[in-house]
Design a protein around this motif. Structure first.
Motif, PDB file in Angstrom:
ATOM      1  N   ILE A 119       0.845  -1.202   0.000  1.00 53.49           N
ATOM      2  CA  ILE A 119       0.000   0.000   0.000  1.00 53.49           C
ATOM      3  C   ILE A 119       0.879   1.250   0.000  1.00 53.49           C
ATOM      4  O   ILE A 119       0.599   2.214  -0.722  1.00 53.49           O
ATOM      5  N   ASP A 120       1.956   1.243   0.771  1.00 54.09           N
ATOM      6  CA  ASP A 120       2.871   2.390   0.793  1.00 54.09           C
ATOM      7  C   ASP A 120       3.507   2.618  -0.579  1.00 54.09           C
ATOM      8  O   ASP A 120       3.692   3.760  -1.002  1.00 54.09           O
ATOM      9  N   LEU A 121       3.848   1.524  -1.254  1.00 55.13           N
ATOM     10  CA  LEU A 121       4.496   1.632  -2.569  1.00 55.13           C
ATOM     11  C   LEU A 121       3.545   2.094  -3.671  1.00 55.13           C
ATOM     12  O   LEU A 121       3.927   2.892  -4.524  1.00 55.13           O
ATOM     13  N   ALA A 122       2.337   1.548  -3.666  1.00 54.57           N
ATOM     14  CA  ALA A 122       1.415   1.821  -4.777  1.00 54.57           C
ATOM     15  C   ALA A 122      -0.028   1.751  -4.286  1.00 54.57           C
ATOM     16  O   ALA A 122      -0.751   0.795  -4.587  1.00 54.57           O
ATOM     17  N   PRO A 123      -0.464   2.757  -3.536  1.00 52.02           N
ATOM     18  CA  PRO A 123      -1.813   2.704  -2.964  1.00 52.02           C
ATOM     19  C   PRO A 123      -2.931   2.569  -4.000  1.00 52.02           C
ATOM     20  O   PRO A 123      -3.886   1.824  -3.793  1.00 52.02           O
ATOM     21  N   GLU A 124      -2.788   3.244  -5.126  1.00 51.82           N
ATOM     22  CA  GLU A 124      -3.839   3.188  -6.148  1.00 51.82           C
ATOM     23  C   GLU A 124      -3.945   1.790  -6.745  1.00 51.82           C
ATOM     24  O   GLU A 124      -5.045   1.312  -7.047  1.00 51.82           O
ATOM     25  N   VAL A 125      -2.806   1.158  -6.931  1.00 52.53           N
ATOM     26  CA  VAL A 125      -2.791  -0.191  -7.515  1.00 52.53           C
ATOM     27  C   VAL A 125      -3.443  -1.183  -6.550  1.00 52.53           C
ATOM     28  O   VAL A 125      -4.281  -1.990  -6.952  1.00 52.53           O
ATOM     29  N   TYR A 169      -5.538  -0.551  -4.070  1.00 54.05           N
ATOM     30  CA  TYR A 169      -6.967  -0.243  -3.955  1.00 54.05           C
ATOM     31  C   TYR A 169      -7.718  -0.737  -5.193  1.00 54.05           C
ATOM     32  O   TYR A 169      -8.821  -1.286  -5.080  1.00 54.05           O
ATOM     33  N   GLY A 170      -7.111  -0.600  -6.349  1.00 52.92           N
ATOM     34  CA  GLY A 170      -7.728  -1.103  -7.581  1.00 52.92           C
ATOM     35  C   GLY A 170      -7.913  -2.610  -7.538  1.00 52.92           C
ATOM     36  O   GLY A 170      -8.928  -3.142  -8.022  1.00 52.92           O
ATOM     37  N   GLN A 171      -6.954  -3.324  -6.958  1.00 49.93           N
ATOM     38  CA  GLN A 171      -7.087  -4.779  -6.845  1.00 49.93           C
ATOM     39  C   GLN A 171      -8.166  -5.154  -5.837  1.00 49.93           C
ATOM     40  O   GLN A 171      -8.894  -6.130  -6.037  1.00 49.93           O
ATOM     41  N   VAL A 172      -8.295  -4.381  -4.784  1.00 52.70           N
ATOM     42  CA  VAL A 172      -9.378  -4.615  -3.823  1.00 52.70           C
ATOM     43  C   VAL A 172     -10.718  -4.415  -4.528  1.00 52.70           C
ATOM     44  O   VAL A 172     -11.649  -5.200  -4.339  1.00 52.70           O
ATOM     45  N   GLN A 173     -10.801  -3.414  -5.375  1.00 54.70           N
ATOM     46  CA  GLN A 173     -12.029  -3.181  -6.145  1.00 54.70           C
ATOM     47  C   GLN A 173     -12.304  -4.369  -7.076  1.00 54.70           C
ATOM     48  O   GLN A 173     -13.442  -4.815  -7.201  1.00 54.70           O
ATOM     49  N   LEU A 211      -5.512  -8.605   9.219  1.00 53.35           N
ATOM     50  CA  LEU A 211      -4.770  -7.581   8.475  1.00 53.35           C
ATOM     51  C   LEU A 211      -5.313  -6.204   8.868  1.00 53.35           C
ATOM     52  O   LEU A 211      -5.785  -5.424   8.032  1.00 53.35           O
ATOM     53  N   VAL A 212      -5.204  -5.911  10.148  1.00 54.05           N
ATOM     54  CA  VAL A 212      -5.825  -4.734  10.743  1.00 54.05           C
ATOM     55  C   VAL A 212      -5.221  -3.434  10.217  1.00 54.05           C
ATOM     56  O   VAL A 212      -5.942  -2.500   9.838  1.00 54.05           O
ATOM     57  N   SER A 213      -3.904  -3.345  10.181  1.00 48.63           N
ATOM     58  CA  SER A 213      -3.255  -2.116   9.707  1.00 48.63           C
ATOM     59  C   SER A 213      -3.516  -1.879   8.234  1.00 48.63           C
ATOM     60  O   SER A 213      -3.783  -0.748   7.812  1.00 48.63           O
ATOM     61  N   ALA A 214      -3.428  -2.930   7.449  1.00 48.57           N
ATOM     62  CA  ALA A 214      -3.685  -2.800   6.015  1.00 48.57           C
ATOM     63  C   ALA A 214      -5.128  -2.373   5.776  1.00 48.57           C
ATOM     64  O   ALA A 214      -5.394  -1.512   4.925  1.00 48.57           O
ATOM     65  N   ALA A 215      -6.045  -2.963   6.514  1.00 48.21           N
ATOM     66  CA  ALA A 215      -7.457  -2.583   6.365  1.00 48.21           C
ATOM     67  C   ALA A 215      -7.646  -1.107   6.703  1.00 48.21           C
ATOM     68  O   ALA A 215      -8.350  -0.384   5.981  1.00 48.21           O
ATOM     69  N   ALA A 216      -7.019  -0.647   7.765  1.00 44.69           N
ATOM     70  CA  ALA A 216      -7.126   0.768   8.141  1.00 44.69           C
ATOM     71  C   ALA A 216      -6.539   1.664   7.059  1.00 44.69           C
ATOM     72  O   ALA A 216      -7.129   2.709   6.713  1.00 44.69           O
ATOM     73  N   SER A 217      -5.418   1.268   6.499  1.00 46.97           N
ATOM     74  CA  SER A 217      -4.820   2.058   5.418  1.00 46.97           C
ATOM     75  C   SER A 217      -5.726   2.111   4.194  1.00 46.97           C
ATOM     76  O   SER A 217      -5.872   3.157   3.564  1.00 46.97           O
ATOM     77  N   LEU A 218      -6.327   0.984   3.860  1.00 46.94           N
ATOM     78  CA  LEU A 218      -7.232   0.955   2.712  1.00 46.94           C
ATOM     79  C   LEU A 218      -8.460   1.810   2.959  1.00 46.94           C
ATOM     80  O   LEU A 218      -8.937   2.509   2.049  1.00 46.94           O
ATOM     81  N   ARG A 219      -8.965   1.796   4.177  1.00 50.74           N
ATOM     82  CA  ARG A 219     -10.126   2.638   4.509  1.00 50.74           C
ATOM     83  C   ARG A 219      -9.774   4.116   4.337  1.00 50.74           C
ATOM     84  O   ARG A 219     -10.607   4.913   3.915  1.00 50.74           O
ATOM     85  N   SER A 220      -8.542   4.466   4.681  1.00 51.39           N
ATOM     86  CA  SER A 220      -8.143   5.883   4.585  1.00 51.39           C
ATOM     87  C   SER A 220      -8.005   6.334   3.129  1.00 51.39           C
ATOM     88  O   SER A 220      -7.961   7.530   2.861  1.00 51.39           O
ATOM     89  N   LEU A 221      -7.925   5.394   2.201  1.00 48.51           N
ATOM     90  CA  LEU A 221      -7.790   5.750   0.777  1.00 48.51           C
ATOM     91  C   LEU A 221      -9.120   6.077   0.130  1.00 48.51           C
ATOM     92  O   LEU A 221      -9.152   6.598  -0.979  1.00 48.51           O
ATOM     93  N   ARG A 222     -10.214   5.748   0.790  1.00 51.50           N
ATOM     94  CA  ARG A 222     -11.532   5.986   0.191  1.00 51.50           C
ATOM     95  C   ARG A 222     -11.837   7.438   0.090  1.00 51.50           C
ATOM     96  O   ARG A 222     -11.388   8.290   0.732  1.00 51.50           O
TER      97      ARG A 222
END
Length: 121
Positions: free
Chosen positions: A73-79, A81-85, A110-121
């Motif tokens: 997520i740190d390296l490529a948040p858009e990528v 998030y796109g895969q989660v979509q 995957l608590v930290s990753a989930a929190a990071s993904l939520r912050s990208l919305r």
């Protein structure tokens, strides 16, 4: 898996197994396959059975899935998030949303990753 990731099978790792020392000898094949594949990282919830001192001679490290995904997520948040979509879009019966995928990641540890993904919305 082969249709999605063509090079996912590791072969000819068996001769390396005997040279690897781990707390659980049944995990040695994982390290042997990583060595053979020239992988730098083993992603596992089972960090206890892959101690740093046992992996260092092989230039391999064990990383918790949450930390690994956080790094992606740190390296490529858009990528990411796109895969989660894409994962959400693939869910049928019932249909899934990005929030459903993130919630499942959270429940899987995957608590930290989930929190990071939520912050990208």
């Amino acid at each position: 898996m082969l249709t999605v990731v063509r090079d996912c099978l590791v072969t000819r790792y068996e001769p390396l197994i005997a040279a690897i020392e781990l707390p659980d000898p049944d995990d040695r094949h994982v390290v042997a396959a990583a060595i053979r594949a020239k992988a730098q990282t083993i992603v596992t919830f089972n960090l206890r059975d892959f101690p740093r001192h046992a992996l260092e001679p092989w230039d391999v490290e064990a990383v918790h899935p949450d930390r690994f995904l956080e790094g992606l997520i740190d390296l490529a948040p858009e990528v990411v998030y796109g895969q989660v979509q894409r994962i959400a879009d693939s869910w049928r019966n019932p249909a899934g949303t990005v929030d459903d995928v993130i919630d499942r990641l959270d429940r899987s540890g995957l608590v930290s990753a989930a929190a990071s993904l939520r912050s990208l919305r």
